[in-house]
Design an enzyme around this catalytic site. Structure first.
Site, mmCIF file in Angstrom:
data_model
loop_
_atom_site.group_PDB
_atom_site.id
_atom_site.type_symbol
_atom_site.label_atom_id
_atom_site.label_comp_id
_atom_site.label_asym_id
_atom_site.label_seq_id
_atom_site.Cartn_x
_atom_site.Cartn_y
_atom_site.Cartn_z
ATOM 1 N N SER A 177 -1.097 1.351 9.482
ATOM 2 C CA SER A 177 -0.695 -0.062 9.557
ATOM 3 C C SER A 177 -1.762 -1.022 9.062
ATOM 4 C CB SER A 177 -0.291 -0.384 10.978
ATOM 5 O OG SER A 177 0.655 0.567 11.384
ATOM 6 N N ARG A 192 -7.453 -3.467 1.909
ATOM 7 C CA ARG A 192 -8.562 -3.895 2.762
ATOM 8 C C ARG A 192 -8.189 -3.614 4.199
ATOM 9 N NH1 ARG A 192 -6.943 -8.795 4.549
ATOM 10 N NH2 ARG A 192 -5.344 -9.840 3.328
ATOM 11 N N ASP A 230 3.563 0.167 9.790
ATOM 12 C CA ASP A 230 4.295 0.183 11.067
ATOM 13 C C ASP A 230 5.581 -0.654 11.013
ATOM 14 O OD1 ASP A 230 2.745 -2.102 10.975
ATOM 15 O OD2 ASP A 230 1.992 -1.973 13.028
HETATM 16 C C1 GLC Z 1 -2.058 -6.114 10.305
HETATM 17 C C2 GLC Z 1 -1.930 -5.111 9.161
HETATM 18 C C3 GLC Z 1 -0.480 -4.801 8.862
HETATM 19 C C4 GLC Z 1 0.220 -4.378 10.140
HETATM 20 C C5 GLC Z 1 0.044 -5.429 11.224
HETATM 21 C C6 GLC Z 1 0.698 -5.038 12.537
HETATM 22 O O1 GLC Z 1 -1.560 -7.330 9.907
HETATM 23 O O2 GLC Z 1 -2.573 -5.622 8.001
HETATM 24 O O3 GLC Z 1 -0.371 -3.797 7.878
HETATM 25 O O4 GLC Z 1 1.573 -4.161 9.880
HETATM 26 O O5 GLC Z 1 -1.329 -5.648 11.448
HETATM 27 O O6 GLC Z 1 0.164 -3.856 13.041
#
Ligand code: GLC
Length: 498
Positions: A177, A192, A230
């Protein structure tokens, strides 16, 4: 009256006058301090204001950025990442699959047995572990080795009935995620880190390659069949249980949304047009920013001191990693400038991130008449004791201000997605939209959740709001990853071994 008695009376009166003067001075001092504290709270409240008109501007800005992000790579702060998921689960998925869910302070490994049509989820089990803080800022190998080892232990406990037939590899859906530029359903490079992770040597690497190498080092035989965010996992898991799910929102440590887009509305997609005509998009809305966002000096300072200054601004206003920290910053200012907790600034209050959002939520939702929970949290976390009820009420108010702003902004984001997909106006035929929701903030912070859902209702109006429902997709992202591993399995046509 003798001389001695007169002198005593004079001294007595002087003493009384003296004490009274001290009392008056102290009262003036404390009422001055109180006024200063109240002024700080008022100012914070004003700067956090989210009147409906502002939320509409934010939602409109979100849709503009969505278009720009879809038009070209790097066209917007919203990355609008292509997930390579052009088919959501149908219910026909079958077999035993693994999932690995990494996205916050905890990670989970799952084993899921899917029973195909009518069968549903026959079996699921999982193991959870926290990521040691040192690994969040260490090396790529250290992080992936740790994860692979936990997976190896989990696989080692696999019961006979879940074993794959000879010649067939175990398959895994990897929920990772963070912002990943996907190159296929099971490959993609990390753009990143977010949410307090900062491991330089992973950025720019294919995370599936990194994981596969670590699995090899730990002796785990497993093929990564799907790499998903996610939000994508939650959308897939949500769709499996509910046909009308077309948007997924995560409100946890971080925040993000995914939704089903028409493939033709994605100018930057140069691949073949999917048969379904659709593609799921990972918005990475945590990185949204707009001049309409209500940003205070506290947010600015938090951002500047963070591991990713200038990035994830929407996330820093709305998500679980930051809400408690915002409240701590306001309390610290009140302690320093208005001596809110006495002449000394409580040392613990100076420690960044010491006030976590679950504790803030517990204080905010304290229903006891003497605010016992607030008292206890202030004592246990910040070592502040003997607060008056009046002061504890102020603490609750601060939590309310920060949570309300976060929830209303998240609602504006959802309204933006509804607008972009034309789901903000009622459709003939009564088309329904189910939004799959997940994340600890949504699940556990009831006030936040209620405020978010009410605000979406307020923004779309009564007529449309009956067509929109929220569904908590519990553990959806892990199950969703297993489902997507199933639909992208190497052995799809292999009926002999299922
Ligand atoms: C952050 C991550 C993203 C993820 C979110 C929730 O924003 O960059 O990819 O979906 O957290 O976990």
């Amino acid at each position: 009256m003798g001389k001695v008695a007169v002198a005593a009376a004079v001294i007595g009166t002087a003493a009384v006058v003296g004490v009274a003067a001290v009392v008056v001075r102290q009262r003036m001092k404390s009422s001055g301090r109180w006024a200063r504290a109240v002024a700080i709270v008022k100012e914070f409240e004003e700067k956090c204001g989210t009147p409906e008109a502002k939320l509409v501007q934010i939602a409109d800005a979100m849709t503009v950025e969505m278009h720009a992000g879809l038009a070209s790579e790097g066209g917007s702060k919203l990355k609008m990442l292509i997930s390579y998921v052009d088919n959501l689960p149908t219910g026909e998925e079958e077999g035993v699959f693994y999932a690995l869910d990494l996205g916050g302070t905890n990670f989970r490994v799952l084993r899921v047995q899917l029973g195909g049509k009518e069968g549903g989820i026959v079996h699921q089990e999982f193991a959870e572990a926290s990521i040691p803080p040192a690994l969040m800022c260490g090396t790529s190998d250290a992080l992936f080795d740790y994860i692979a080892e936990k997976l190896a232990n989990f696989v080692a406990e696999e019961e006979q009935i879940f074993h794959q037939p000879p010649g067939k590899q175990r398959e895994l859906g990897f929920t990772f995620s963070f912002p990943v530029m996907q190159t296929s359903i099971n490959s993609g490079t990390l753009m990143r880190w977010t949410k307090g992770f900062s491991i330089d040597d992973t950025v720019g690497q294919d995370v599936v390659v990194e994981l596969t190498k670590a699995l090899k080092r730990k002796g785990v035989e497993m093929r990564v069949a799907a790499l998903v965010n996610d939000t994508i996992g939650t959308l897939a898991g949500g769709r499996y249980t509910h046909n009308d799910v077309s948007i997924a929102v995560i409100l946890g440590t971080g925040t993000n949304a995914a939704y089903v887009e028409r493939a033709q509305a994605i100018p930057k997609w140069h691949g073949p047009l999917p048969k379904s005509g659709e593609m799921v998009i990972n918005m990475e809305w945590g990185n949204f920013r707009s001049s309409h966002l209500p940003i205070t000096d506290y947010d600015h300072a938090l951002d500047v001191e963070s591991l990713n200054p200038g990035e994830q601004i929407f996330e820093k206003l709305t998500s679980g990693m930051y809400l408690g920290e915002i409240v701590r910053r306001v309390l610290l200012r009140m302690a320093e400038e208005a001596f809110f907790f006495g002449d000394e600034v409580p040392p613990k209050l100076k420690i960044p991130f010491i006030l976590r959002t679950p504790e803030m939520s517990a204080m905010h939702q304290d229903t006891s008449s003497d605010l016992r929970v607030v008292d206890e949290k202030l004592k246990n976390i910040l070592e502040i004791s003997n607060t008056s009820l009046k002061k504890r009420r102020v603490v609750v108010e601060l939590c309310n201000i920060a949570a309300t702003r976060g929830a209303r902004l998240a609602a504006a984001g959802i309204f933006g997605v509804l607008k972009k997909t034309g789901r903000d106006i009622p459709k003939e035929g009564g088309e329904k939209t189910v939004i799959a929701m997940d994340g600890g903030l949504y699940e556990h912070y009831t006030e936040y959740r209620k405020c978010l859902e009410n605000t979406v209702g307020e923004l779309i109006g009564d007529e449309s709001s009956s067509a929109i429902t929220f569904e908590h997709s519990n553990d959806g992202s892990g199950i969703g990853a297993a489902l997507l591993a199933a639909s992208h399995s190497l052995y799809l046509d292999d009926t002999s071994s299922s």
